[in-house]
Write an enzyme that holds these catalytic residues in place. Structure first.
Site, PDB file in Angstrom:
ATOM      1  CG  HIS A  29      10.025  -2.971   0.531  1.00  0.00           C
ATOM      2  ND1 HIS A  29       9.289  -2.076  -0.202  1.00  0.00           N
ATOM      3  CD2 HIS A  29       9.852  -2.636   1.835  1.00  0.00           C
ATOM      4  CE1 HIS A  29       8.698  -1.225   0.616  1.00  0.00           C
ATOM      5  NE2 HIS A  29       9.026  -1.540   1.862  1.00  0.00           N
ATOM      6  CE  LYS A  53       3.273   2.575   7.176  1.00  0.00           C
ATOM      7  NZ  LYS A  53       4.483   2.056   6.532  1.00  0.00           N
ATOM      8  NE  ARG A 105      13.509   3.166   6.312  1.00  0.00           N
ATOM      9  CZ  ARG A 105      12.226   3.279   6.004  1.00  0.00           C
ATOM     10  NH1 ARG A 105      11.819   2.951   4.818  1.00  0.00           N
ATOM     11  NH2 ARG A 105      11.364   3.748   6.870  1.00  0.00           N
ATOM     12  CB  SER A 143       6.782   2.953   0.324  1.00  0.00           C
ATOM     13  OG  SER A 143       7.215   1.635   0.143  1.00  0.00           O
TER      14      SER A 143
END
Length: 172
Positions: A29, A53, A105, A143
């Site tokens: 990040h 989430k 990513r 994360s």
């Protein structure tokens, strides 16, 4: 002469939003924050308060503090951090932002991010999405993965800022 986007006639500033849950903040990040801050005039790191989430590890105030700590003293004077809920396009409009910064990513990220970018474009055709690739050393860092590895006793200290690591240890 108008120029591209009217930039030649007068100074146009570009404000971008970097949205996410940041639970926890990773070095990936921070890499995107630092590189994004180089290409826009103002970057707002925006923590989504009403994430779908699941149960977060860190509270929104804790995440806000971790990001503020990480960018303090980094020379990133054009970066701020705040929170939002609801639609990203509404938040961006209220902030006067012209763009959304998103990291990709892997191909698996692309499909989801492409769908979100197209929906955002449908909701607000004036809001652009800027996709950035992370530095190679962070292409696998998320994360979710950080939390999972840490909970199983793995060393994630090279993948998160030192203060985030301290907070992870405190959560035990």
């Amino acid at each position: 002469m108008g120029g591209v986007g009217g930039m030649l006639g007068g100074m146009q500033t570009v404000k971008a939003i970097y949205p996410g849950t940041f639970d926890p903040l990773t070095n990936g990040h921070l890499d995107l924050i630092a590189r994004g801050a180089k290409i826009v005039d103002e970057l707002v790191v925006a923590i989504l308060r009403n994430s779908e989430k699941g149960t977060p590890l860190f509270t929104v105030p804790e995440r806000l503090e971790m990001i503020a700590e990480a960018i303090a003293g980094s020379g990133l004077g054009n970066v701020s951090v705040t929170t939002f809920d609801g639609l990203l396009v509404d938040f961006a409009r209220a902030q006067g932002a012209k763009a959304v910064l998103r990291g990709i990513r892997a191909i698996s990220d692309y499909e989801y991010e492409f769908q979100m970018a197209m929906m955002n474009r449908k909701l607000d055709p004036e809001l652009e999405t800027l996709f950035m690739m992370p530095a190679e050393k962070y292409t696998y860092v998320s994360s979710r993965l950080i939390k999972g590895v840490f909970k199983l006793g793995g060393d994630v200290s090279a993948l998160v800022p030192a203060r985030v690591m301290e907070r992870l240890r405190a959560k035990g």
